[in-house]
Design a protein around this motif. Structure first.
Motif, PDB file in Angstrom:
ATOM      1  N   VAL A  27       0.844  -1.205   0.000  1.00 45.65           N
ATOM      2  CA  VAL A  27       0.000   0.000   0.000  1.00 45.65           C
ATOM      3  C   VAL A  27       0.873   1.247   0.000  1.00 45.65           C
ATOM      4  CG1 VAL A  27      -1.655   1.347   1.348  1.00 45.65           C
ATOM      5  CG2 VAL A  27      -1.982  -1.120   1.090  1.00 45.65           C
ATOM      6  N   GLU A  31       0.429   3.617  -3.102  1.00 47.23           N
ATOM      7  CA  GLU A  31      -0.504   4.709  -2.835  1.00 47.23           C
ATOM      8  C   GLU A  31       0.054   5.803  -1.927  1.00 47.23           C
ATOM      9  OE1 GLU A  31      -4.449   3.265  -1.933  1.00 47.23           O
ATOM     10  OE2 GLU A  31      -3.907   1.276  -2.667  1.00 47.23           O
ATOM     11  N   GLU A  35      -2.363   6.784   2.520  1.00 44.67           N
ATOM     12  CA  GLU A  35      -3.292   5.650   2.513  1.00 44.67           C
ATOM     13  C   GLU A  35      -2.918   4.567   3.511  1.00 44.67           C
ATOM     14  OE1 GLU A  35      -6.213   5.439   0.953  1.00 44.67           O
ATOM     15  OE2 GLU A  35      -5.772   7.542   0.492  1.00 44.67           O
ATOM     16  N   LYS A  37      -3.746   3.210   6.223  1.00 46.29           N
ATOM     17  CA  LYS A  37      -4.866   3.153   7.160  1.00 46.29           C
ATOM     18  C   LYS A  37      -5.195   1.701   7.460  1.00 46.29           C
ATOM     19  CE  LYS A  37      -6.578   7.382   5.018  1.00 46.29           C
ATOM     20  NZ  LYS A  37      -7.589   7.986   4.134  1.00 46.29           N
ATOM     21  N   ARG A  39      -7.993  -0.020   7.753  1.00 46.30           N
ATOM     22  CA  ARG A  39      -8.942  -0.686   6.863  1.00 46.30           C
ATOM     23  C   ARG A  39      -8.308  -0.989   5.520  1.00 46.30           C
ATOM     24  NH1 ARG A  39     -12.968  -3.782   7.386  1.00 46.30           N
ATOM     25  NH2 ARG A  39     -13.938  -2.353   8.882  1.00 46.30           N
ATOM     26  N   ARG A  40      -7.574  -0.038   4.981  1.00 41.92           N
ATOM     27  CA  ARG A  40      -6.951  -0.228   3.671  1.00 41.92           C
ATOM     28  C   ARG A  40      -5.941  -1.378   3.706  1.00 41.92           C
ATOM     29  NH1 ARG A  40      -6.152  -1.423  -0.326  1.00 41.92           N
ATOM     30  NH2 ARG A  40      -5.336  -0.462  -2.222  1.00 41.92           N
ATOM     31  N   ILE A  41      -5.138  -1.445   4.751  1.00 44.12           N
ATOM     32  CA  ILE A  41      -4.093  -2.463   4.857  1.00 44.12           C
ATOM     33  C   ILE A  41      -4.686  -3.828   5.161  1.00 44.12           C
ATOM     34  CG2 ILE A  41      -2.086  -3.197   6.213  1.00 44.12           C
ATOM     35  CD1 ILE A  41      -1.523  -0.132   6.578  1.00 44.12           C
ATOM     36  N   ASP A  43      -7.662  -4.935   4.457  1.00 45.73           N
ATOM     37  CA  ASP A  43      -8.337  -5.438   3.254  1.00 45.73           C
ATOM     38  C   ASP A  43      -7.318  -6.009   2.271  1.00 45.73           C
ATOM     39  OD1 ASP A  43     -10.815  -4.759   4.213  1.00 45.73           O
ATOM     40  OD2 ASP A  43     -11.057  -2.968   2.979  1.00 45.73           O
ATOM     41  N   ARG A  44      -6.209  -5.320   2.116  1.00 45.19           N
ATOM     42  CA  ARG A  44      -5.168  -5.787   1.194  1.00 45.19           C
ATOM     43  C   ARG A  44      -4.607  -7.137   1.656  1.00 45.19           C
ATOM     44  NH1 ARG A  44      -2.105  -3.203  -2.915  1.00 45.19           N
ATOM     45  NH2 ARG A  44      -0.667  -4.758  -3.738  1.00 45.19           N
ATOM     46  N   THR A  49      -9.723  -5.829  10.542  1.00 46.76           N
ATOM     47  CA  THR A  49      -9.013  -4.711  11.167  1.00 46.76           C
ATOM     48  C   THR A  49      -8.519  -5.088  12.564  1.00 46.76           C
ATOM     49  OG1 THR A  49     -11.133  -3.824  11.971  1.00 46.76           O
ATOM     50  CG2 THR A  49     -10.285  -2.953   9.887  1.00 46.76           C
TER      51      THR A  49
END
Length: 228
Positions: A27, A31, A35, A37, A39-41, A43-44, A49
Motif C-alpha cells: 500500500v 498509494e 493511505e 490506514k 482498513r486499507r491495509i 483489506d489488502r 481490522t
C-alpha cells in the motif's frame, strides 16, 4: 466478516504478521503514506481490522514494522555491496550506489525510514526501535570504513567519523535527486555523486587516483548489473 476473523485466529501468528507487513509495504509503495490506514491495509492482507490491532497495537506499530523491514532490506543491499570487492574504497562507493538504488525502487519507504514523509495522523509507537535497525545497516558501512583505516589510506583513525560523513553525503544526494534537483543532469552519478565521493575520500587523506579508480570500478560493476 466473522468467517474471516476465525481464519485469522487459526492462522499462524508469524505468517499473519508478515502478511500484514507485506500488505502495508505494498500500500505504501502503490498509494503513498496518506493511505496507510488500518482498513486499507487489512483489506489488502485479506484480514480483519482487529488483526492489525492484535499484532501491532495500532497502525503506528505496523508502520514501525514496515520501517524495520525496510532497514533489513537496506542492510542486505549494503552487505552485498561490501562483498562485491576486496577494496574498501570500491565497497564504499558500491554501497552508495546500492543505497541510491534502494531509494529509487522504494521512494515512499525510504522517506518513511528517514523521516522525510509523514505517517499520516499516526505517531511511531516506539521511535527508538527503528534506530536499532538503522544501526545494523550503518554498521556495514562502518566495517568498510574500518578497513579503509587499517589499510592506512586515510588520515582519520575513527571509522565511525568517516561513516557519518559518507552517510550524510549519500543521503543528501539521494534526497536531492528524489526531489528532482538533478533532473538536468544526464547522469547524476557520474556528474555529482562520484566526484563528490572521490573529493570526500581525498579530503580525508586517500590518494586521488586510487579513490577515482575505486569509484569507476564500482560504477562499472553496477552498470553491468543494471543492464543484466
Amino acid at each position: 466478516m466473522a468467517a474471516r476473523r476465525d481464519t485469522d485466529r487459526t492462522a499462524d501468528d508469524g505468517s499473519t504478521r508478515e502478511r500484514l507487513v507485506d500488505a502495508a509495504v505494498a500500500v505504501l509503495a502503490e498509494e503513498g503514506p496518506a493511505e496507510m490506514k488500518v482498513r486499507r491495509i487489512s483489506d489488502r492482507a485479506g484480514s480483519s481490522t482487529i488483526t492489525v490491532y492484535h499484532h501491532f497495537g495500532n497502525v503506528g506499530g505496523l508502520l514501525d514494522a514496515v520501517v524495520v523491514r525496510g532497514y533489513a532490506t537496506l542492510t542486505g543491499t549494503l552487505e552485498d555491496a561490501a562483498a562485491s570487492n576486496d577494496d574498501p574504497g570500491v565497497q564504499l562507493f558500491a554501497m552508495a550506489l546500492g543505497a541510491r538504488g534502494f531509494a529509487q525502487r522504494n521512494p515512499h519507504l525510504y522517506d518513511l525510514m528517514f523521516g522525510l514523509s509523514p505517517r499520516g495522523t499516526y505517531r511511531a509507537s516506539a521511535p527508538l526501535v527503528p534506530q536499532q535497525y538503522f544501526r545494523e545497516a550503518y554498521a556495514v558501512l562502518v566495517r568498510s570504513c574500518h578497513r579503509l583505516v587499517t589499510a592506512g589510506r586515510v588520515d582519520i583513525d575513527d571509522p565511525e567519523q568517516i561513516a557519518a560523513q559518507l552517510w550524510s553525503l549519500v543521503h543528501g544526494f539521494v534526497s536531492l535527486e528524489a526531489a528532482g534537483h538533478f533532473a538536468d543532469h544526464s547522469d547524476p552519478v557520474a556528474s555529482v555523486l562520484a566526484p563528490m565521493a572521490v573529493a570526500q575520500l581525498v579530503g580525508i587523506g586517500d590518494d586521488r587516483a586510487r579513490a577515482t579508480r575505486g569509484a569507476l570500478d564500482a560504477y562499472a560493476t553496477w552498470t553491468a548489473t543494471a543492464v543484466e
